[in-house]
Design a protein around this motif. Sequence first.
Motif, PDB file in Angstrom:
ATOM      1  N   GLY A 110      13.890   2.133   7.151  1.00  0.00           N
ATOM      2  CA  GLY A 110      13.839   3.307   7.850  1.00  0.00           C
ATOM      3  C   GLY A 110      13.893   3.376   9.407  1.00  0.00           C
ATOM      4  O   GLY A 110      13.281   2.327   9.798  1.00  0.00           O
ATOM      5  N   PHE A 111      14.593   4.276   9.851  1.00  0.00           N
ATOM      6  CA  PHE A 111      14.664   4.108  11.359  1.00  0.00           C
ATOM      7  C   PHE A 111      14.545   5.429  12.074  1.00  0.00           C
ATOM      8  O   PHE A 111      15.022   6.424  11.309  1.00  0.00           O
ATOM      9  N   TRP A 112      14.049   5.738  13.450  1.00  0.00           N
ATOM     10  CA  TRP A 112      14.537   6.756  14.295  1.00  0.00           C
ATOM     11  C   TRP A 112      15.271   6.388  15.520  1.00  0.00           C
ATOM     12  O   TRP A 112      14.757   5.526  15.919  1.00  0.00           O
ATOM     13  N   ASN A 113      16.315   6.992  15.745  1.00  0.00           N
ATOM     14  CA  ASN A 113      17.153   6.656  16.978  1.00  0.00           C
ATOM     15  C   ASN A 113      16.611   7.665  18.066  1.00  0.00           C
ATOM     16  O   ASN A 113      16.711   9.021  17.996  1.00  0.00           O
ATOM     17  N   ASP A 114      16.493   7.334  19.215  1.00  0.00           N
ATOM     18  CA  ASP A 114      15.901   8.057  20.316  1.00  0.00           C
ATOM     19  C   ASP A 114      16.536   7.623  21.572  1.00  0.00           C
ATOM     20  O   ASP A 114      17.506   6.834  21.589  1.00  0.00           O
TER      21      ASP A 114
ATOM     22  N   THR B 217      24.042   6.874  15.649  1.00  0.00           N
ATOM     23  CA  THR B 217      23.413   7.361  14.482  1.00  0.00           C
ATOM     24  C   THR B 217      24.567   6.824  13.495  1.00  0.00           C
ATOM     25  O   THR B 217      24.223   6.406  12.376  1.00  0.00           O
ATOM     26  N   ARG B 218      25.803   7.356  13.745  1.00  0.00           N
ATOM     27  CA  ARG B 218      26.831   6.786  13.048  1.00  0.00           C
ATOM     28  C   ARG B 218      26.945   5.438  12.785  1.00  0.00           C
ATOM     29  O   ARG B 218      27.386   4.736  11.609  1.00  0.00           O
ATOM     30  N   ALA B 219      26.785   4.766  13.877  1.00  0.00           N
ATOM     31  CA  ALA B 219      26.641   3.203  14.016  1.00  0.00           C
ATOM     32  C   ALA B 219      25.926   2.785  13.049  1.00  0.00           C
ATOM     33  O   ALA B 219      26.253   1.771  11.879  1.00  0.00           O
TER      34      ALA B 219
ATOM     35  N   ARG C 217      19.641   3.677  -0.415  1.00  0.00           N
ATOM     36  CA  ARG C 217      19.557   4.779   0.754  1.00  0.00           C
ATOM     37  C   ARG C 217      18.457   4.300   1.730  1.00  0.00           C
ATOM     38  O   ARG C 217      17.426   3.526   1.529  1.00  0.00           O
ATOM     39  N   ILE C 218      18.605   4.485   3.284  1.00  0.00           N
ATOM     40  CA  ILE C 218      17.843   3.998   4.221  1.00  0.00           C
ATOM     41  C   ILE C 218      17.536   5.389   5.206  1.00  0.00           C
ATOM     42  O   ILE C 218      18.471   6.126   5.260  1.00  0.00           O
ATOM     43  N   LEU C 219      16.341   5.475   5.586  1.00  0.00           N
ATOM     44  CA  LEU C 219      15.689   6.605   5.923  1.00  0.00           C
ATOM     45  C   LEU C 219      16.337   6.546   7.602  1.00  0.00           C
ATOM     46  O   LEU C 219      16.105   5.635   8.306  1.00  0.00           O
ATOM     47  N   MET C 220      17.088   7.557   7.997  1.00  0.00           N
ATOM     48  CA  MET C 220      17.452   7.700   9.424  1.00  0.00           C
ATOM     49  C   MET C 220      17.609   9.038   9.833  1.00  0.00           C
ATOM     50  O   MET C 220      17.935   9.899   9.419  1.00  0.00           O
ATOM     51  N   PHE C 221      16.939   9.222  11.102  1.00  0.00           N
ATOM     52  CA  PHE C 221      16.971  10.450  11.724  1.00  0.00           C
ATOM     53  C   PHE C 221      16.990  10.160  13.372  1.00  0.00           C
ATOM     54  O   PHE C 221      16.300   9.153  13.674  1.00  0.00           O
ATOM     55  N   SER C 222      17.542  11.169  13.969  1.00  0.00           N
ATOM     56  CA  SER C 222      18.122  11.028  15.372  1.00  0.00           C
ATOM     57  C   SER C 222      17.279  11.981  16.305  1.00  0.00           C
ATOM     58  O   SER C 222      16.889  13.126  15.691  1.00  0.00           O
ATOM     59  N   ARG C 223      17.287  11.770  17.777  1.00  0.00           N
ATOM     60  CA  ARG C 223      16.946  13.101  18.539  1.00  0.00           C
ATOM     61  C   ARG C 223      18.210  13.883  18.808  1.00  0.00           C
ATOM     62  O   ARG C 223      18.482  14.790  18.579  1.00  0.00           O
TER      63      ARG C 223
ATOM     64  N   GLN D 275       0.827  -1.162  -0.023  1.00  0.00           N
ATOM     65  CA  GLN D 275      -0.027   0.145  -0.077  1.00  0.00           C
ATOM     66  C   GLN D 275       0.999   1.047  -0.124  1.00  0.00           C
ATOM     67  O   GLN D 275       0.421   2.419   0.368  1.00  0.00           O
ATOM     68  N   ASP D 276       1.928   1.225  -0.546  1.00  0.00           N
ATOM     69  CA  ASP D 276       3.114   2.249  -0.470  1.00  0.00           C
ATOM     70  C   ASP D 276       3.521   2.856   1.030  1.00  0.00           C
ATOM     71  O   ASP D 276       3.466   4.157   1.043  1.00  0.00           O
ATOM     72  N   ILE D 277       3.330   1.961   1.921  1.00  0.00           N
ATOM     73  CA  ILE D 277       3.744   2.470   3.357  1.00  0.00           C
ATOM     74  C   ILE D 277       4.910   1.924   3.752  1.00  0.00           C
ATOM     75  O   ILE D 277       5.013   0.550   3.755  1.00  0.00           O
ATOM     76  N   HIS D 278       5.769   2.600   4.333  1.00  0.00           N
ATOM     77  CA  HIS D 278       7.150   2.359   4.659  1.00  0.00           C
ATOM     78  C   HIS D 278       6.678   2.428   6.450  1.00  0.00           C
ATOM     79  O   HIS D 278       6.694   3.321   6.724  1.00  0.00           O
ATOM     80  N   LEU D 279       7.143   1.287   6.887  1.00  0.00           N
ATOM     81  CA  LEU D 279       6.925   1.249   8.493  1.00  0.00           C
ATOM     82  C   LEU D 279       8.491   1.792   8.971  1.00  0.00           C
ATOM     83  O   LEU D 279       9.432   1.227   8.495  1.00  0.00           O
ATOM     84  N   ILE D 280       8.461   2.592   9.877  1.00  0.00           N
ATOM     85  CA  ILE D 280       9.922   3.064  10.442  1.00  0.00           C
ATOM     86  C   ILE D 280       9.997   3.129  11.894  1.00  0.00           C
ATOM     87  O   ILE D 280       9.369   3.886  12.707  1.00  0.00           O
ATOM     88  N   PRO D 281      10.284   1.983  12.105  1.00  0.00           N
ATOM     89  CA  PRO D 281      10.772   1.581  13.754  1.00  0.00           C
ATOM     90  C   PRO D 281      11.562   2.527  14.769  1.00  0.00           C
ATOM     91  O   PRO D 281      12.717   3.010  13.837  1.00  0.00           O
ATOM     92  N   ILE D 282      11.257   2.773  15.615  1.00  0.00           N
ATOM     93  CA  ILE D 282      12.256   3.632  16.753  1.00  0.00           C
ATOM     94  C   ILE D 282      13.507   2.880  17.251  1.00  0.00           C
ATOM     95  O   ILE D 282      13.140   1.457  17.289  1.00  0.00           O
ATOM     96  N   ILE D 283      14.364   3.121  17.480  1.00  0.00           N
ATOM     97  CA  ILE D 283      15.606   2.211  18.081  1.00  0.00           C
ATOM     98  C   ILE D 283      15.885   3.360  19.277  1.00  0.00           C
ATOM     99  O   ILE D 283      16.432   4.465  19.117  1.00  0.00           O
ATOM    100  N   ASP D 284      16.174   2.759  20.448  1.00  0.00           N
ATOM    101  CA  ASP D 284      16.382   3.375  21.731  1.00  0.00           C
ATOM    102  C   ASP D 284      17.838   3.270  21.987  1.00  0.00           C
ATOM    103  O   ASP D 284      18.560   2.100  21.453  1.00  0.00           O
TER     104      ASP D 284
END
Length: 651
Positions: A303-307, A383-385, A398-404, A227-236
């Motif tokens: 994709g991920f978000w680092n928190d 995030t560098r890791a 490319r992978i989506l990545m952003f951090s807090r 359905q063109d949806i990318h799931l983007i999990p959080i990593i703590d």
Amino acid sequence: MILKYTYGNPFNTEAVVTALDPAEGAPAYGSLSLEKGFSFTYKMSPADIVYGLGEAVRGINKRGHLYTSECADIPDHTEDLTSMYAAHNFLVVDGIKTFGLFFDYPAKMTFDIGYTRQDELTVTCESADLDLYVIDGENAYDIVKQFRKIIGRSYIPPKFAFGFGQSRWGYTTAEDFKNVVKQYRENHIPMDMLYMDIDYMEGYKDFTVNKENFPDFKAFVDEMKAQDIHLIPIIDAGVKIEDGYDVYEEGVKNNYFCKREDGSNFAAAVWPGRTHFPDVLNKDARAWFGGKYETLISQGIDGFWNDMNEPSIFYSDEGMAEFKEFMQMYLNDESGQIPFFAVQWKVGTLANSGEDYKRFYHNVNGQMVRHDKVHNLFGYNMTRAAGEAFEKICPDRRILMFSRSSYIGMHRYGGIWTGDNKSWWSHILLNLKMMPSLNMCGFLYTGADLGGFGANTTRDLVLRWLALGVFTPLMRNHSAIRTRDQECYQFEHVEDFRHVVGVRYRLIPYLYSEYMKAALNDDMYFKPLAFDYPDDKMARQVEDQLILGNEIMIAPVYTQNADGRYVYLPEEMKFIKFMPDGTIYEEILPQGHHYVKIALNEVPLFIKKGKCVPIVDAAESVEQIDKNTMQYIGYENAVYDLYEDDGISRI
Ligand code: GLC
């Protein structure tokens, strides 16, 4: 021209990637003292503007406040706040003299920009071990571009990351997620990303997925992709201490966690309870932790978000032991000597305590480095890791990545979001003001939690905030658990939300093109007006409008119950409004001040004289954008240089 001055024995942060020979003598600006730590002072003239500092409260012009670089998990972004989640030690003084300063120092640093004395800029830190870069240039913009060259190219996300994303802390089961997608798709509100906050995990354990809630995770990811949806999990940042949990056991076995002085693993409580922190300043541990992202990538995640990577600490073992001791004293205190507010205070000092940051160490090339000396590098290196690992795991895409949390240097590996803001009108404006400052420091893929993270939002606030979010590379609606639901379909007249988010998709060819030009040329995507109109005294004052790319100016409404706003045009421009019926309102406005009417369901922008911008028909996902519908709006006979690529290959 950039001169690098080295004092003492600086820690190599790897923020700067261009080798520069150390300069001789003293910097041409200000005065230095190395007697008690490090101190730099510059006398500002009344008209000087101070730009920079990336993620921080207050204005585009940073004058008149005290800021500290001390990455901290603080969810109350009030005007008096001194530090946020990031440390971005870059400034440009623009006035009688114009120069840039980058203080490459990984521990706490204080920027007193006209706080103690209105005309004095003073930058201090505890130990005189740092590199100071002093940058000369034609003007502030030129100085920023020179700085950006030496810190390396900004992170480039996949093109789908320019779509709209929905997030909320609290989605737990596959059904919760499917329901959000169903509502978006049924209401024809465009969406490309659905964010997974901590509840998708098994007991908040990084790189796990709750099996009960997601019996076949890969199939679920595929179902969403269809359905063109990318799931983007959080990593703590914190790895749960639990026997049998592979990440924990491997980390312990290989000494990949941060240690106490006695060599034991430092323990701190975060969402999962007691955790260890991966020692991301140790390159072996970094490679190991980064490699773990493959667990999810192999199941189709892109994709991920680092928190929680300041790193955030609710309490440490030591802190809790001290607290219990204190409570024992309080409970035994029959004379009432210990007042209750002392208990409250004690509770307040448990989280993110400076004492805790002195209790653990990193192994940097065999040397034990106490955390507080390099505190601001943790989020950067987490995030560098991930970024370094992605190059190996997915060399072709490319992978989506952003951090807090972040430090300059991290901009090469990911973007950032601006953390736990609130559903406050003032936070729309804060969002806007932070954007150019972040771009100065290399962070291009960035945005705020649209609608506000904490506190209860309202329909008008979400709409107005989305109308700014239309332009921020990261466009995500995110909110905290137990706050009012704020997905676009939660409010009456859902067609207004469909329209506003749809405008984003109409503009994606332009926004992506301008983002890529900014990234590939070490340029800015968002600029203060003064950068494009340096001789315009009024433009230098403007704090609520931005230049985006080379063609447009944005001026969102950020006041409740307003039917429009005042706007300053440094030159003649074409005022554009995307109207809810799909038409485009156009009016040429002369240079000067104007009050422009902007309804809640209209999206405004201004096209610079002689320029034009490509637009397409709205689509429900980036994938579905039909390039054949491309047309140009703006000035007749204008030419636009469109950047295009496949949106996924690494460049
Ligand atoms: C932190 C993050 C926020 C997230 C929450 C739960 O507060 O900043 O975005 O929703 O943790 O994971």
